[in-house]
Write an enzyme that holds these catalytic residues in place. Structure first.
Site, PDB file in Angstrom:
ATOM      1  N   ASP A 160       0.827  -1.204   0.000  1.00  0.00           N
ATOM      2  CA  ASP A 160       0.000   0.000   0.000  1.00  0.00           C
ATOM      3  C   ASP A 160       0.866   1.262   0.000  1.00  0.00           C
ATOM      4  O   ASP A 160       1.857   1.335   0.718  1.00  0.00           O
ATOM      5  CB  ASP A 160      -0.893  -0.012   1.249  1.00  0.00           C
ATOM      6  CG  ASP A 160      -2.072   0.918   1.143  1.00  0.00           C
ATOM      7  OD1 ASP A 160      -2.382   1.373   0.028  1.00  0.00           O
ATOM      8  OD2 ASP A 160      -2.704   1.181   2.188  1.00  0.00           O
ATOM      9  N   HIS A 175      -9.480  -0.502  -8.162  1.00  0.00           N
ATOM     10  CA  HIS A 175      -9.284   0.547  -7.155  1.00  0.00           C
ATOM     11  C   HIS A 175      -8.218   1.556  -7.568  1.00  0.00           C
ATOM     12  O   HIS A 175      -8.446   2.774  -7.485  1.00  0.00           O
ATOM     13  CB  HIS A 175      -8.917  -0.105  -5.816  1.00  0.00           C
ATOM     14  CG  HIS A 175      -8.454   0.854  -4.779  1.00  0.00           C
ATOM     15  ND1 HIS A 175      -9.273   1.844  -4.273  1.00  0.00           N
ATOM     16  CD2 HIS A 175      -7.251   0.983  -4.141  1.00  0.00           C
ATOM     17  CE1 HIS A 175      -8.598   2.545  -3.364  1.00  0.00           C
ATOM     18  NE2 HIS A 175      -7.376   2.046  -3.277  1.00  0.00           N
TER      19      HIS A 175
END
Length: 501
Positions: free
Chosen positions: A228, A367
């Site tokens: 991330d 996403h």
């Protein structure tokens, strides 16, 4: 090092430091801080992520990094962190300690860029609108979402209700947040105790949330397992951008910076600050994993788990290693994921493929495509710097076996931007929640399958099966908002100036 004093958030970010055994802790001369000699960095560079700005980069930067709170530009490199939300009971006493005891130990970007200048506890602080009001600061700060507060219109602004929110986020009682970060939780505990002792009855703790980097090989990965923070933007004038990294003007993140178009208070006290969006996002990991297995696309020669991993990668737009599916559509490539020179260098365009119809590489709904559309829509003004951290325990064997969450875990989401309606709010509502975005495609993509909200209703997402790019999958919510608030992280100079006056 540019920028003038002002605009620091009510997020009192305290980066506490490395393990006590590896640093020398001394009695603090300042009662609000834990002091000592740091021998190792309090921040962690994870393979595949943009690195923390170096002291050399900061020294030649055009930004006034001495006055910008460190968390704003450090990004997702913290190891332990506590978010300490508070209310102000006695404004006069609070202001006295803010200027005398807190401001001197607030960690700047400059300090955090070198181990030799990092404190054991790096301290930042940010304020909500009600917090500024409590301090008698009634200026129009130029951000209607901040002024209204996050809870004011969640249905219209974020496509969610407050039904699942932590009670303390539902009311305007939170005046500020203190962030404590370290790789040693005991130092965070000491720092919190010091702050409470310093302020005494002038503040009350309303709520707190602890986050931590995940263990071992999962370091840098969020709770679903994906690396991330790869696509953080680079700030013009600070360091050298990586291949494929979006470069944005300072004013996109820093209030009063180059190309911040909003009129701010004439005395300039906000210049050098940034708006902080905080969100406590619960992640239903066992349920997410079960969904992937139950809906795994049919691919010849792949096991069920491999096909489930493929579905997850197409929902996110990256494999768990961080490798983008736009570059490696059918199989993970961990070496690619760990290489910041390559893992962000793509834009969804491919020779002999139309960007309006091609989902064989990356779905329109993925996403990372919904939240940074690259060649689909170049929009540097709609950028944020993320500085969040996972919270909660790892999935237990019992939870995995039952495919059901019993212990809350997720992401303590933090983003910094100079305008909430161009940053977090825009990305969430105009892009992630909007089934029609990305526009101009041959199909309607549906909501972002990871963070997209649909007012509690079932979501429909298109393009996740590589063999059926126009087919839709229905899914519930795997990320559940537990609430949040908007804060302003002021420049360090404002802590002894405007906010202490």
């Amino acid at each position: 090092m540019r920028l003038s004093p002002s605009f620091l958030s009510l997020a009192l970010v305290i980066f506490v430091g490395e393990v006590v055994a590896r640093n020398v802790v001394a009695r603090a001369s300042n009662p609000a801080s834990v002091t000592g000699t740091r021998k190792v960095s309090l921040l962690k560079n994870v393979a595949g992520l943009p690195a923390v700005p170096t002291a050399q980069q900061v020294a030649v930067s055009s930004l006034n990094t001495d006055d910008i709170q460190g968390d704003i530009l450090v990004g997702m490199h913290k190891q332990q962190q506590r978010f300490y939300f508070f209310t102000i009971n006695d404004a006069a006493t609070f202001k006295t300690h803010l200027a005398a005891d807190i401001a001197p130990v607030v960690a700047s970007v400059t300090q955090l860029s070198s181990v030799s200048t990092q404190p054991l506890v790096a301290l930042n602080i940010a304020f909500s609108q009600t917090g500024l009001n409590a301090l008698g600061v009634t200026d129009n700060v130029g951000d209607a979402l901040f002024t209204a507060g996050q809870a004011s219109n969640t249905v219209g602004n974020l496509k969610e209700t407050t039904d699942n929110w932590v009670a303390q986020f539902k009311t305007p009682g939170i005046h500020g947040v203190i962030l404590l970060a370290s790789d040693d939780k005991s130092l965070i505990d000491q720092q919190e105790a010091s702050i409470q002792s310093t302020f005494g009855a002038a503040i009350s703790k309303v709520y707190s949330l602890d986050g931590a980097i995940r263990p071992g090989a999962e370091a840098g990965h969020e709770m679903f397992g994906f690396l991330d923070g790869i696509a953080q933007p680079a700030i013009s004038g600070l360091g050298t951008p990586l291949p494929g990294q979006l470069v944005v003007d300072e004013g996109v993140i820093i209030v009063g910076g180059t190309n911040d178009p909003i009129a701010r208070p004439a005395d300039g006290w906000m210049t050098g600050g940034s708006f902080l969006a905080f969100r406590q996002l619960e992640q239903l990991v066992p349920e997410f994993n079960k969904y992937l297995l139950d809906n795994a696309p049919a691919v010849d020669g792949k096991s069920l788990q491999d096909r489930a991993d493929l579905l997850g990668a197409r929902m996110v737009g990256r494999w768990k290693s961080g490798a983008p599916i736009d570059l490696t559509p059918l199989a993970d490539d961990p070496a690619l994921g760990a290489d910041p020179q390559r893992n962000n260098n793509f834009d969804f365009t491919h020779a002999n493929f139309s960007i309006t119809t091609d989902q064989t590489h990356c779905p329109f709904s993925a996403h990372i495509r919904k939240t940074r559309p690259r060649a689909d829509l170049v929009a540097p003004a709609n950028s944020i710097i993320r500085s969040g951290i996972p919270y909660g325990s790892e999935v237990s064997a019992a939870e995995a076996a039952a495919n059901a969450t019993t212990n809350e875990r997720g992401l303590a989401f933090v983003s910094y931007q100079s305008q909430l309606n161009k940053g977090f709010q825009f990305l969430q509502n105009t892009w992630a929640n909007n089934p029609g975005f990305i526009f101009g495609k041959n199909v309607q993509p549906g909501q972002d399958p990871i963070i997209g909200q649909n007012s509690g209703a079932i979501r429909s997402v298109v393009g996740l099966d590589p063999a059926n790019p126009t087919g839709a999958l229905s899914m519930g919510q795997f990320v559940v908002s537990r609430g949040g608030e908007y804060f302003f992280s002021p420049p360090i100079s404002a802590l002894t100036g405007k906010l202490a006056a």
